[in-house]
Design a protein around this motif. Structure first.
Motif, mmCIF file in Angstrom:
data_model
loop_
_atom_site.group_PDB
_atom_site.id
_atom_site.type_symbol
_atom_site.label_atom_id
_atom_site.label_comp_id
_atom_site.label_asym_id
_atom_site.label_seq_id
_atom_site.Cartn_x
_atom_site.Cartn_y
_atom_site.Cartn_z
ATOM 1 N N TYR A 140 0.834 -1.206 0.000
ATOM 2 C CA TYR A 140 0.000 0.000 0.000
ATOM 3 C C TYR A 140 0.869 1.257 0.000
ATOM 4 N N THR A 150 -2.534 3.530 -3.638
ATOM 5 C CA THR A 150 -2.355 2.449 -4.604
ATOM 6 C C THR A 150 -2.082 1.158 -3.856
ATOM 7 N N TYR A 151 -2.474 0.049 -4.466
ATOM 8 C CA TYR A 151 -2.210 -1.272 -3.900
ATOM 9 C C TYR A 151 -1.432 -2.052 -4.950
ATOM 10 N N ALA A 152 -0.211 -2.447 -4.606
ATOM 11 C CA ALA A 152 0.667 -3.179 -5.536
ATOM 12 C C ALA A 152 0.768 -2.441 -6.869
ATOM 13 N N ASP A 154 -1.464 -0.570 -8.300
ATOM 14 C CA ASP A 154 -2.766 -0.269 -8.904
ATOM 15 C C ASP A 154 -3.502 0.788 -8.081
ATOM 16 N N VAL A 156 -6.412 2.639 -6.194
ATOM 17 C CA VAL A 156 -7.626 2.248 -5.475
ATOM 18 C C VAL A 156 -8.581 3.438 -5.552
ATOM 19 N N PHE A 216 -11.663 -2.955 -2.158
ATOM 20 C CA PHE A 216 -10.471 -3.805 -2.088
ATOM 21 C C PHE A 216 -10.748 -5.254 -2.489
ATOM 22 N N LYS A 217 -12.024 -5.603 -2.695
ATOM 23 C CA LYS A 217 -12.356 -6.985 -3.078
ATOM 24 C C LYS A 217 -11.736 -7.359 -4.412
ATOM 25 N N ARG A 218 -11.479 -6.356 -5.227
ATOM 26 C CA ARG A 218 -10.846 -6.604 -6.532
ATOM 27 C C ARG A 218 -9.536 -7.371 -6.375
ATOM 28 N N TRP A 219 -8.821 -7.104 -5.271
ATOM 29 C CA TRP A 219 -7.534 -7.761 -5.020
ATOM 30 C C TRP A 219 -7.659 -8.879 -3.967
ATOM 31 N N ASP A 220 -8.886 -9.132 -3.549
ATOM 32 C CA ASP A 220 -9.143 -10.167 -2.546
ATOM 33 C C ASP A 220 -8.385 -9.889 -1.250
#
Length: 237
Positions: A140, A150-152, A154, A156, A216-220
């Motif tokens: 993050y 961003t997460y990894a 990507d 958010v 955040f479910k997109r990235w599980d």
């Protein structure tokens, strides 16, 4: 104390090398420069440390049990500070492998004191400059200037309120934060910026948290833990 120490303001440095004579030498050298070194001779013990405590890591490559490459492969996801490999290896492929694992520099032994100290100071300055405008917690990254998360790598898609909740929780991730505190944070921010006054309550915070989790479910993943009757805690790392 010389200019390097002044620029780097008492940085905390982890030194990992299986040779006690080398860690002792580096510890004395770093202390003289105004740094606060911690030395480890068994690389397997590093995973038990509070790694967020350090500003820079100096890690030897050729160590028994767990070599430097394997060690960095295990811990890179937990830390964002500069990692400098110290090694007697000279091949270009070794350097490529080290950088590929997330190392920030590759210093070949034997190295000169001036070279090592200059590199440490330069990496600390860059690291602290980055942290002045951003917070990185595992995958993050919070950009304080643009208020983007961003997460990894990507983006958010958070609203302003959702971002501020996430940032506050991440900044205080060792704590459980109450709904009331989050309400106060949102009220203070909207009141200062003054676009739209905050008229929410505890239920609005619950809705924001639910929306954040949905995004955040997109990235599980779910970076926020609900602590019953107490509030929320950032557990993303």
């Amino acid at each position: 104390m010389n200019a390097h120490a002044d620029d780097s303001a008492h940085a905390r440095i982890l030194v990992v090398d299986d040779e006690p004579a080398i860690t002792a030498m580096l510890s004395a050298m770093l202390s003289k420069e105004g740094y606060y070194p911690t030395t480890i001779n068994d690389s397997r013990k590093v995973k038990n440390l509070d790694l967020e405590h350090f500003d820079v890591m100096l890690i030897d490559v050729m160590m028994p049990h767990l070599d430097g490459f394997d060690l960095v492969g295990q811990i890179r996801g937990r830390v964002d500070c500069p990692i400098l490999f110290l090694t007697a290896k000279t091949s270009e492929q070794d350097a490529v492998e080290g950088y590929g694992l997330g190392a920030d520099d590759y210093i070949r032994k034997p190295f000169g004191r001036a070279e090592l100290m200059a590199k440490i100071a330069a990496h600390i300055r860059c690291y602290r400059h980055e942290h002045h405008r951003a917070l990185i917690v595992g995958p993050y990254r919070f950009d304080f200037i643009t208020e983007a998360l961003t997460y990894a790598g990507d983006s958010v898609p958070l609203t302003g309120a959702e971002y501020r909740i996430c940032e506050y929780l991440a900044r205080h991730r060792s704590m459980v934060v109450s709904k009331r505190t989050l309400e106060e944070i949102l009220y203070k921010e909207t009141d200062q910026q003054d676009s739209y006054p905050y008229n929410g309550g505890a239920q609005v915070i619950t809705v924001h948290i639910s929306n954040i989790r949905t995004k955040f479910k997109r990235w599980d993943v779910d970076p926020i833990r609900t602590v019953r009757s107490s509030g929320y805690q950032w557990i993303g790392c």
